[in-house]
Design a protein around this motif. Structure first.
Motif, PDB file in Angstrom:
ATOM      1  N   LEU A  90      -6.966 -50.377  28.514  1.00  0.00           N
ATOM      2  CA  LEU A  90      -6.819 -51.443  27.492  1.00  0.00           C
ATOM      3  C   LEU A  90      -8.136 -52.447  27.443  1.00  0.00           C
ATOM      4  N   TYR A  99     -10.567 -50.733  25.371  1.00  0.00           N
ATOM      5  CA  TYR A  99     -10.213 -50.446  24.096  1.00  0.00           C
ATOM      6  C   TYR A  99     -10.399 -51.771  23.411  1.00  0.00           C
ATOM      7  N   TYR A 100     -10.025 -52.719  24.010  1.00  0.00           N
ATOM      8  CA  TYR A 100     -10.167 -54.148  23.331  1.00  0.00           C
ATOM      9  C   TYR A 100     -11.578 -54.919  23.352  1.00  0.00           C
ATOM     10  N   SER A 152      -7.956 -57.780  29.362  1.00  0.00           N
ATOM     11  CA  SER A 152      -7.062 -57.218  28.199  1.00  0.00           C
ATOM     12  C   SER A 152      -6.098 -58.112  27.564  1.00  0.00           C
ATOM     13  N   VAL A 153      -5.553 -59.129  28.462  1.00  0.00           N
ATOM     14  CA  VAL A 153      -4.891 -59.995  27.847  1.00  0.00           C
ATOM     15  C   VAL A 153      -5.641 -60.890  27.017  1.00  0.00           C
ATOM     16  N   VAL A 185      -6.358 -58.846  23.470  1.00  0.00           N
ATOM     17  CA  VAL A 185      -5.485 -58.512  22.800  1.00  0.00           C
ATOM     18  C   VAL A 185      -5.078 -59.791  21.878  1.00  0.00           C
ATOM     19  N   GLN A 226      -7.869 -60.479  19.168  1.00  0.00           N
ATOM     20  CA  GLN A 226      -7.741 -59.660  18.112  1.00  0.00           C
ATOM     21  C   GLN A 226      -6.397 -60.129  17.314  1.00  0.00           C
ATOM     22  N   MET A 227      -5.307 -60.595  17.743  1.00  0.00           N
ATOM     23  CA  MET A 227      -4.218 -60.797  17.047  1.00  0.00           C
ATOM     24  C   MET A 227      -4.496 -61.787  16.418  1.00  0.00           C
TER      25      MET A 227
END
Lengths: 130, 130, 130
Positions: free
Chosen positions: A66, A69-70, A119-120, A123, A126-127
């Motif tokens: 994750l 990816y992020y 990762s936190v 995400v 991005q949100m």
């Protein structure tokens, strides 16, 4: 494309496999026959090295990917390398005495916390940006 | 699209779930009450079948998917099917005696090594080609 | 983009990490020194909460992500939230008595079965449609 994260993953799996080979060797060396998983403290420490590595893989691997990816493939792989180093220190320390497993444990935990926390952040970032 | 690898994954998880159902049954059959995980050799063998399958899932599943991504969905799934067959042989052999778990263990290990080695080849090949 | 599934994953990993912190605390509280994993029933129940959560993660996480990919990010995350709730109930129940772990176990199993079954449906549906 997450080539570096892939390499870190494959190396981590190779190390984990090595800890399970050590368990098979310790079974013979200390005469602890399957299906027993206890009976000799030297065996039990080797067994716990594998078990503890297994216990952390489901936190480490998803956090690693994750993060990749992020945020970043390269930084994920770098933290993955730190995790493997921590795991090796944990194995070497625990082989001597339970008290000596602390340093390696801390190193791999910090690497995992970095990956999980990143990762936190990734995400949520991005949100909110979308 | 990795449909075949998805199917192999879902079948592997179903088999793994089955090994944990067997542990629940063995608890009742041999009177080993939770939270104990030892106390009767017949129970302990059934318990170790689940535990060993769990121990291999974090090597098997990532290798399976990296192989599928870098090389081939169909070949990954085929090796996954071999892994499941090896796991079934391991379970049936171990149910009889610890000595009879070797064949199934070897089959699932060869399948995993194929997936892991193929993933190493695949990622190195792509990095050098890029 | 699977943002909701990512968040469910990171929360599940945080909860799982919490169960392993509880094991470390129980080691000190009940005087069960590493590498032993038995010796006091109160410790063993706490240990089994972590171990059982670990045992289910390799079924839960792949099913969660295959469901998200083939069907829906939001529904995967919702089932993931139910899984975490079931896991918390399991932990709280098991802390009191082995008999009280049934409800939480059932909740997390239904959530996992929903994710696994949905993934089977999703992949078959896509293969037949293609």
């Amino acid at each position: 494309m997450f080539h570096y994260t892939t390499i870190a993953t494959l190396l981590a799996l190779m190390f984990y496999f090595y800890t399970s080979v050590q368990v098979a060797r310790a079974r013979m060396l200390y005469g602890v026959k399957a299906p027993a998983i206890s009976g000799h403290p030297d065996f039990e420490r080797v067994f716990r090295v594998q078990a503890n590595t297994l216990e952390w893989l489901p936190i480490f691997l998803p956090s690693l990917w994750l993060f990749a990816y992020y945020l970043s493939d390269a930084f994920a792989a770098a933290a993955g390398a730190v995790w493997i180093i921590g795991r090796i220190l944990y194995m070497l320390g625990y082989a001597e005495a339970p008290e000596k497993r602390g340093l390696g444990f801390a190193v791999q935990m910090v690497a995992t916390a970095f990956l999980w926390g990143g990762s936190v952040y990734g995400v949520v970032h991005q949100m909110l940006g979308a």
